[in-house]
Design an enzyme around this catalytic site. Sequence first.
Site, PDB file in Angstrom:
ATOM      1  N   ASP A  46      -3.891  -3.874  -7.168  1.00 13.97           N
ATOM      2  CA  ASP A  46      -4.751  -4.039  -5.997  1.00 13.97           C
ATOM      3  C   ASP A  46      -4.085  -5.060  -5.081  1.00 13.97           C
ATOM      4  OD1 ASP A  46      -6.651  -4.800  -4.148  1.00 13.97           O
ATOM      5  OD2 ASP A  46      -8.333  -4.633  -5.563  1.00 13.97           O
ATOM      6  N   CYS A  67       0.889  -1.189   0.000  1.00 14.24           N
ATOM      7  CA  CYS A  67       0.000   0.000   0.000  1.00 14.24           C
ATOM      8  C   CYS A  67       0.910   1.217   0.000  1.00 14.24           C
ATOM      9  CB  CYS A  67      -0.849   0.053   1.266  1.00 14.24           C
ATOM     10  SG  CYS A  67      -1.907  -1.334   1.546  1.00 14.24           S
ATOM     11  N   ALA A  68       1.525   1.492  -1.105  1.00 21.65           N
ATOM     12  CA  ALA A  68       2.712   2.362  -1.072  1.00 21.65           C
ATOM     13  C   ALA A  68       2.428   3.857  -1.149  1.00 21.65           C
ATOM     14  CB  ALA A  68       3.662   1.961  -2.190  1.00 21.65           C
ATOM     15  N   GLY A  69       1.274   4.263  -1.757  1.00 24.69           N
ATOM     16  CA  GLY A  69       1.069   5.690  -2.007  1.00 24.69           C
ATOM     17  C   GLY A  69       0.909   6.499  -0.736  1.00 24.69           C
ATOM     18  N   PRO A  70       1.453   7.692  -0.662  1.00 19.75           N
ATOM     19  CA  PRO A  70       2.226   8.410  -1.692  1.00 19.75           C
ATOM     20  C   PRO A  70       3.723   8.082  -1.717  1.00 19.75           C
ATOM     21  CG  PRO A  70       1.809   9.843   0.196  1.00 19.75           C
ATOM     22  CD  PRO A  70       1.146   8.535   0.502  1.00 19.75           C
ATOM     23  N   GLY A  71       4.176   7.175  -0.853  1.00 17.66           N
ATOM     24  CA  GLY A  71       5.538   6.675  -1.068  1.00 17.66           C
ATOM     25  C   GLY A  71       6.551   7.009   0.013  1.00 17.66           C
ATOM     26  N   LYS A  87       7.043   5.711   3.152  1.00 14.10           N
ATOM     27  CA  LYS A  87       7.714   4.526   3.719  1.00 14.10           C
ATOM     28  C   LYS A  87       8.427   3.749   2.623  1.00 14.10           C
ATOM     29  CE  LYS A  87       4.423   4.284   7.444  1.00 14.10           C
ATOM     30  NZ  LYS A  87       3.496   5.263   6.798  1.00 14.10           N
ATOM     31  N   ASP A 123       0.718  -0.874   4.926  1.00 16.64           N
ATOM     32  CA  ASP A 123       0.374   0.314   5.721  1.00 16.64           C
ATOM     33  C   ASP A 123      -1.016   0.695   5.224  1.00 16.64           C
ATOM     34  OD1 ASP A 123       0.471   2.661   7.156  1.00 16.64           O
ATOM     35  OD2 ASP A 123       1.699   3.735   5.703  1.00 16.64           O
ATOM     36  N   CYS A 172      -2.058   4.378  10.660  1.00 16.08           N
ATOM     37  CA  CYS A 172      -1.854   5.636  11.396  1.00 16.08           C
ATOM     38  C   CYS A 172      -3.130   5.937  12.161  1.00 16.08           C
ATOM     39  CB  CYS A 172      -1.430   6.780  10.488  1.00 16.08           C
ATOM     40  SG  CYS A 172      -2.644   7.216   9.272  1.00 16.08           S
TER      41      CYS A 172
HETATM   42  C1  LIG Z   1      -2.074   4.786   4.580  1.00 21.73           C
HETATM   43  S1  LIG Z   1      -1.772   4.969   2.905  1.00 21.73           S
HETATM   44  C2  LIG Z   1      -0.124   4.393   2.739  1.00 21.73           C
HETATM   45  C3  LIG Z   1       0.909   5.431   3.089  1.00 21.73           C
HETATM   46  C4  LIG Z   1       2.292   5.053   2.590  1.00 21.73           C
HETATM   47  N1  LIG Z   1       2.706   3.773   3.113  1.00 21.73           N
HETATM   48  C5  LIG Z   1       3.335   6.098   2.917  1.00 21.73           C
HETATM   49  O1  LIG Z   1       4.068   5.927   3.900  1.00 21.73           O
HETATM   50  O2  LIG Z   1       3.434   7.077   2.177  1.00 21.73           O
HETATM   51  C6  LIG Z   1      -2.677   3.655   2.193  1.00 21.73           C
HETATM   52  C7  LIG Z   1      -2.569   3.556   0.694  1.00 21.73           C
HETATM   53  O3  LIG Z   1      -3.162   2.332   0.290  1.00 21.73           O
HETATM   54  C8  LIG Z   1      -3.796   2.541  -0.958  1.00 21.73           C
HETATM   55  N2  LIG Z   1      -4.771   1.439  -1.170  1.00 21.73           N
HETATM   56  C9  LIG Z   1      -6.071   1.391  -0.836  1.00 21.73           C
HETATM   57  N3  LIG Z   1      -6.605   0.207  -1.174  1.00 21.73           N
HETATM   58  C10 LIG Z   1      -5.602  -0.506  -1.729  1.00 21.73           C
HETATM   59  C11 LIG Z   1      -5.525  -1.812  -2.288  1.00 21.73           C
HETATM   60  N4  LIG Z   1      -6.587  -2.619  -2.336  1.00 21.73           N
HETATM   61  N5  LIG Z   1      -4.335  -2.203  -2.786  1.00 21.73           N
HETATM   62  C12 LIG Z   1      -3.251  -1.402  -2.755  1.00 21.73           C
HETATM   63  N6  LIG Z   1      -3.278  -0.161  -2.252  1.00 21.73           N
HETATM   64  C13 LIG Z   1      -4.436   0.277  -1.729  1.00 21.73           C
HETATM   65  C14 LIG Z   1      -4.401   3.905  -0.836  1.00 21.73           C
HETATM   66  O4  LIG Z   1      -4.659   4.448  -2.109  1.00 21.73           O
HETATM   67  C15 LIG Z   1      -3.290   4.643  -0.076  1.00 21.73           C
HETATM   68  O5  LIG Z   1      -2.422   5.246  -0.979  1.00 21.73           O
END
Ligand SMILES: C[S@@+](CC[C@H](N)C(=O)[O-])C[C@H]1O[C@@H](n2cnc3c(N)ncnc32)[C@H](O)[C@@H]1O
Length: 478
Positions: free
Chosen positions: A342, A291-295, A297, A359, A412
């Site tokens: 996904d 779940c990398a966005g916005p990146g 971690k 995350d 978080c």
């Molecule tokens: C809490 S944020 C992650 C923050 C990130 N780890 C960072 O440190 O910048 C959760 C992320 O999971 C993404 N997300 C939601 N559902 C998802 C899925 N089924 N598969 C992958 N990513 C998903 C969201 O779009 C969001 O960017």
Amino acid sequence: MSDTPRRPRRPAKPHRRPRKDPVRILAFEALRAVDERDAYANLVLPSLLRKAREKEGPERFDGRDAALATELVYGTLRRRGTYDAILAACVDRPLKDVDPPVLDVLSLGVHQLLGTRIPSHAAVSATVELARVVLGDGRARFVNAVLRRVARDDLDGWLEKVAPPYDEDPEEHLAVVHSHPRWVVSALWDSLGGGRTDIEELLRADNERPEVTLVARPGRAGTEELLREESAVPGRWSPYAVRLAEGGEPGAVAAVREGRAGVQDEGSQLVALALANAPLDGPDEKWLDGCAGPGGKAALLAALAAERGAVLVAAEKQHHRAGLVARALAGNPGPYQVITADGTRPAWRPGSFDRVLVDVPCTGLGALRRRPEARWRRRPEDLEVFAPLQRGLLRTALESVRVGGVVGYATCSPHPAETRAVVADVLKQFPGAEPVDARPLLAGLAGVPDLGDGPDVQLWPHRHGTDAMYLALVRRTR
Ligand SMILES: C[S@@+](CC[C@H](N)C(=O)[O-])C[C@H]1O[C@@H](n2cnc3c(N)ncnc32)[C@H](O)[C@@H]1O
């Protein structure tokens, strides 16, 4: 025709144009954007500040104006619960019947009166002038009357009047005094445990503006470079953290502009470091951030992976957020891959990775310091929306890691429904996995204290100076 003498008309006051105060107009516009468009204050404010600087010029809109505008917006949004309770006692109709723009102006006025050192007469007159500009003279008179009532007492006096006594209703008392929705007070208290002092310290910490913390991405920047910035001091726990004690402007730091460093709370740094440092038997070559966005971690993990000759795959469901991840990782010294995918329907084979971080999306109740409006937007029902996704992402993470590999489940949010309940439920259905004690991995960094009974870790703003990040580590055993 009547012969009663007509009352002489009072001569009309000469019309004076309202004075336009760019700071308060900007603050009002920011509040409207947050209310009307569901904008995020931390995103909308920088562009409004830039526009004001361009329009007014640096002489008429300087750093102090920007600081005041920021304080007015953040303070008003954070303290909205308290201010609404006070306004409800000063307005002769339910607050829901007051037009939202009028309520925004009133809240700005209450914040200046009760939450800043601006003298009362200046707070009232500046707000009434603002009302004349943005609402018109009629509604400005209403604003004037209400604020004069508010100005009759100070914050403590008002809290005694509008908050129920602690002994009668502790949660509602804390909700009004510390400006959190009641259900959030209740959830935070459940997770934190302890008595009144502990929860009050946490709620107070949520209302303070956090320091800006930077991360020096290993192999790309050193902390000594960041420590040369004005007011920079070392982080408390992470060896890669540097705090800008007086707020600072991260965009002015060369290493941040070049992506060699980033803005990252120490709690997030600790989560990535704990996963990277979890002991592992066998290969340590392929890491996944599911779940990398916005990146944030992912960028730290990719740099740590590069030091060990490992590769990071960063997966993100939303395409535009995957773009942000690609930007955060650009220039990483080792190999990495960013994919739009996904995390619950993996585009990779089961058991492919040695370390996996998820995350997961959550309510964000652990980062209220940063997002002043978030507490008012969230609803208890949101927990039900996230619950299946959080479980699905952890389950897939466990399937994606090899036997002997480690998964980090992070949020978080400290809400028990998003933390321990998720891990417990998934482990019940996934017999080939066991919890790993995360505490020694954090304590080993710089003696992070108060890490609880384990094996998972909950960080807290008032104890650790971090966001309330949660981390559970799980090893796949078969
Ligand atoms: C809490 S944020 C992650 C923050 C990130 N780890 C960072 O440190 O910048 C959760 C992320 O999971 C993404 N997300 C939601 N559902 C998802 C899925 N089924 N598969 C992958 N990513 C998903 C969201 O779009 C969001 O960017």
